[in-house]
Design a protein around this motif. Structure first.
Motif, mmCIF file in Angstrom:
data_model
loop_
_atom_site.group_PDB
_atom_site.id
_atom_site.type_symbol
_atom_site.label_atom_id
_atom_site.label_comp_id
_atom_site.label_asym_id
_atom_site.label_seq_id
_atom_site.Cartn_x
_atom_site.Cartn_y
_atom_site.Cartn_z
ATOM 1 N N ASP A 120 -35.677 121.068 10.619
ATOM 2 C CA ASP A 120 -34.986 119.842 11.030
ATOM 3 C C ASP A 120 -35.838 118.603 10.774
ATOM 4 O OD1 ASP A 120 -32.635 120.993 11.760
ATOM 5 O OD2 ASP A 120 -32.860 120.684 13.920
ATOM 6 N N SER A 121 -37.151 118.753 10.851
ATOM 7 C CA SER A 121 -38.027 117.599 10.599
ATOM 8 C C SER A 121 -37.970 117.163 9.134
ATOM 9 C CB SER A 121 -39.464 117.909 11.003
ATOM 10 O OG SER A 121 -40.083 118.762 10.065
ATOM 11 N N LEU A 122 -37.426 117.995 8.273
ATOM 12 C CA LEU A 122 -37.274 117.602 6.871
ATOM 13 C C LEU A 122 -36.204 116.532 6.702
ATOM 14 C CD1 LEU A 122 -37.443 121.109 5.160
ATOM 15 C CD2 LEU A 122 -39.269 119.413 5.332
ATOM 16 N N SER A 123 -35.273 116.433 7.688
ATOM 17 C CA SER A 123 -34.185 115.472 7.540
ATOM 18 C C SER A 123 -34.080 114.455 8.675
ATOM 19 C CB SER A 123 -32.849 116.214 7.428
ATOM 20 O OG SER A 123 -32.605 116.930 8.618
ATOM 21 N N SER A 124 -34.722 114.725 9.814
ATOM 22 C CA SER A 124 -34.586 113.824 10.949
ATOM 23 C C SER A 124 -35.826 113.943 11.839
ATOM 24 C CB SER A 124 -33.332 114.192 11.754
ATOM 25 O OG SER A 124 -33.162 113.303 12.827
ATOM 26 N N THR A 125 -35.888 113.095 12.860
ATOM 27 C CA THR A 125 -37.045 113.131 13.756
ATOM 28 C C THR A 125 -36.865 114.219 14.812
ATOM 29 O OG1 THR A 125 -36.029 111.412 15.106
ATOM 30 C CG2 THR A 125 -37.658 110.714 13.479
ATOM 31 N N VAL A 126 -37.982 114.838 15.199
ATOM 32 C CA VAL A 126 -37.997 115.875 16.231
ATOM 33 C C VAL A 126 -39.171 115.607 17.173
ATOM 34 C CG1 VAL A 126 -36.904 117.639 14.791
ATOM 35 C CG2 VAL A 126 -39.383 117.430 14.800
ATOM 36 N N PRO A 127 -39.072 116.097 18.434
ATOM 37 C CA PRO A 127 -40.198 115.924 19.349
ATOM 38 C C PRO A 127 -41.306 116.931 19.057
ATOM 39 C CG PRO A 127 -38.366 116.982 20.482
ATOM 40 C CD PRO A 127 -37.899 116.647 19.095
ATOM 41 N N VAL A 128 -42.546 116.498 19.208
ATOM 42 C CA VAL A 128 -43.676 117.405 18.995
ATOM 43 C C VAL A 128 -44.433 117.584 20.309
ATOM 44 C CG1 VAL A 128 -45.796 117.827 17.715
ATOM 45 C CG2 VAL A 128 -43.872 116.763 16.576
ATOM 46 N N ILE A 129 -45.041 116.517 20.821
ATOM 47 C CA ILE A 129 -45.838 116.599 22.045
ATOM 48 C C ILE A 129 -44.974 116.407 23.290
ATOM 49 C CG2 ILE A 129 -47.803 115.627 23.309
ATOM 50 C CD1 ILE A 129 -48.571 117.069 20.708
ATOM 51 N N HIS A 130 -44.190 115.346 23.332
ATOM 52 C CA HIS A 130 -43.338 115.044 24.486
ATOM 53 C C HIS A 130 -41.916 115.533 24.188
ATOM 54 C CE1 HIS A 130 -41.225 112.742 27.552
ATOM 55 N NE2 HIS A 130 -42.395 112.677 28.174
ATOM 56 N N PRO A 131 -41.293 116.279 25.114
ATOM 57 C CA PRO A 131 -40.005 116.904 24.809
ATOM 58 C C PRO A 131 -38.819 115.966 24.636
ATOM 59 C CG PRO A 131 -40.611 117.310 27.096
ATOM 60 C CD PRO A 131 -41.783 116.642 26.436
ATOM 61 N N THR A 132 -38.930 114.707 25.031
ATOM 62 C CA THR A 132 -37.781 113.809 24.883
ATOM 63 C C THR A 132 -38.018 112.682 23.887
ATOM 64 O OG1 THR A 132 -38.498 112.463 26.753
ATOM 65 C CG2 THR A 132 -36.989 114.285 27.230
ATOM 66 N N LYS A 133 -39.193 112.625 23.295
ATOM 67 C CA LYS A 133 -39.489 111.554 22.340
ATOM 68 C C LYS A 133 -39.558 112.121 20.934
ATOM 69 C CE LYS A 133 -41.950 108.737 25.653
ATOM 70 N NZ LYS A 133 -43.209 108.157 26.054
ATOM 71 N N ARG A 134 -38.563 111.777 20.136
ATOM 72 C CA ARG A 134 -38.520 112.262 18.757
ATOM 73 C C ARG A 134 -39.410 111.359 17.904
ATOM 74 N NH1 ARG A 134 -32.198 112.698 17.655
ATOM 75 N NH2 ARG A 134 -32.289 110.614 18.488
ATOM 76 N N VAL A 135 -40.502 111.903 17.426
ATOM 77 C CA VAL A 135 -41.476 111.069 16.718
ATOM 78 C C VAL A 135 -41.861 111.604 15.335
ATOM 79 C CG1 VAL A 135 -42.499 110.137 18.817
ATOM 80 C CG2 VAL A 135 -43.399 112.231 17.860
ATOM 81 N N PHE A 136 -41.614 112.879 15.056
ATOM 82 C CA PHE A 136 -42.099 113.464 13.811
ATOM 83 C C PHE A 136 -40.956 113.703 12.839
ATOM 84 C CE2 PHE A 136 -43.129 117.221 11.234
ATOM 85 C CZ PHE A 136 -44.230 116.721 10.551
ATOM 86 N N SER A 137 -41.141 113.284 11.600
ATOM 87 C CA SER A 137 -40.139 113.516 10.570
ATOM 88 C C SER A 137 -40.767 113.415 9.190
ATOM 89 C CB SER A 137 -39.002 112.499 10.677
ATOM 90 O OG SER A 137 -38.086 112.707 9.633
ATOM 91 N N LEU A 138 -40.327 114.277 8.302
ATOM 92 C CA LEU A 138 -40.755 114.187 6.910
ATOM 93 C C LEU A 138 -39.690 113.493 6.047
ATOM 94 C CD1 LEU A 138 -42.256 117.764 6.542
ATOM 95 C CD2 LEU A 138 -43.496 115.624 6.826
ATOM 96 N N ARG A 139 -38.423 113.547 6.502
ATOM 97 C CA ARG A 139 -37.277 112.916 5.844
ATOM 98 C C ARG A 139 -37.231 113.170 4.323
ATOM 99 N NH1 ARG A 139 -34.098 109.536 9.229
ATOM 100 N NH2 ARG A 139 -35.214 109.098 11.131
ATOM 101 N N LEU A 140 -37.258 114.448 3.975
ATOM 102 C CA LEU A 140 -37.174 114.829 2.558
ATOM 103 C C LEU A 140 -35.744 115.149 2.127
ATOM 104 C CD1 LEU A 140 -40.318 117.128 2.360
ATOM 105 C CD2 LEU A 140 -40.126 114.753 1.600
ATOM 106 N N THR A 141 -34.860 115.444 3.112
ATOM 107 C CA THR A 141 -33.472 115.770 2.804
ATOM 108 C C THR A 141 -32.547 114.970 3.720
ATOM 109 O OG1 THR A 141 -33.374 117.589 4.383
ATOM 110 C CG2 THR A 141 -34.073 118.130 2.132
ATOM 111 N N LYS A 142 -31.246 115.083 3.471
ATOM 112 C CA LYS A 142 -30.243 114.403 4.284
ATOM 113 C C LYS A 142 -29.686 115.380 5.305
ATOM 114 C CE LYS A 142 -25.925 111.911 3.916
ATOM 115 N NZ LYS A 142 -24.839 111.504 3.060
ATOM 116 N N THR A 143 -29.476 114.908 6.556
ATOM 117 C CA THR A 143 -28.917 115.752 7.611
ATOM 118 C C THR A 143 -27.550 116.264 7.200
ATOM 119 O OG1 THR A 143 -30.099 114.498 9.298
ATOM 120 C CG2 THR A 143 -28.237 115.808 10.042
#
Length: 145
Positions: A120-143
């Motif tokens: 999922d991080s390939l297309s959108s942001t996901v949480p890594v450290i904090h469960p409600t803050k989406r901060v990590f994304s590679l955005r290589l593809t479209k959702t």
């Protein structure tokens, strides 16, 4: 990414790494758990909740690590457990086997969830450290692709 793609990519990745078809099937089948636990109500509220706690990578990593430690503990039994197996061979041996199989299934299920979040991080942001803050994304593809 669609559910079918999650299953295929996770299955293939685990098969390449482990060369174990059973582990690959478990991880592939369980790779959709992060989306499945959110439900199927595709309304505005669902979109706001999506990829939050159910996609928390650190939570799945901790779970996988704990299960891996437990698997290692059952793989290296202390002498007193070996003596118990000699005294009660069938009952204890089968009980330990069932526990070990359950731990392995849990580990590969957690691995499937971790790979889902990475995918999922390939297309959108996901949480890594904090469960409600989406901060990590590679955005290589479209959702949805």
């Amino acid at each position: 990414m669609k559910w079918f793609n999650h299953k295929i990519i996770t299955f293939s990745t685990v098969l390449i790494i482990t060369k174990d078809p059973t582990a690959s099937i478990i991880a592939g089948a369980c790779s959709v758990i992060p989306d499945a636990v959110e439900g199927f109500a595709f309304d505005e509220n669902w979109k706001q909740r999506h990829r939050r706690l159910s996609h928390w990578m650190l939570g799945y990593a901790i779970l996988a690590f704990v299960l891996l430690l437990a698997i290692g503990k059952f793989g290296l039994m202390p002498p007193w457990e070996v003596k118990l197996i000699k005294i009660f061979p069938l009952a204890l041996k089968h009980t330990l086997a069932v526990v070990l199989i359950g731990l392995l299934i849990g580990f590969y299920a957690a691995l499937g969830c971790i790979l889902h979040v990475i995918e999922d991080s390939l297309s959108s942001t996901v949480p890594v450290i904090h469960p409600t803050k989406r901060v990590f994304s590679l955005r290589l593809t479209k959702t949805g692709s």
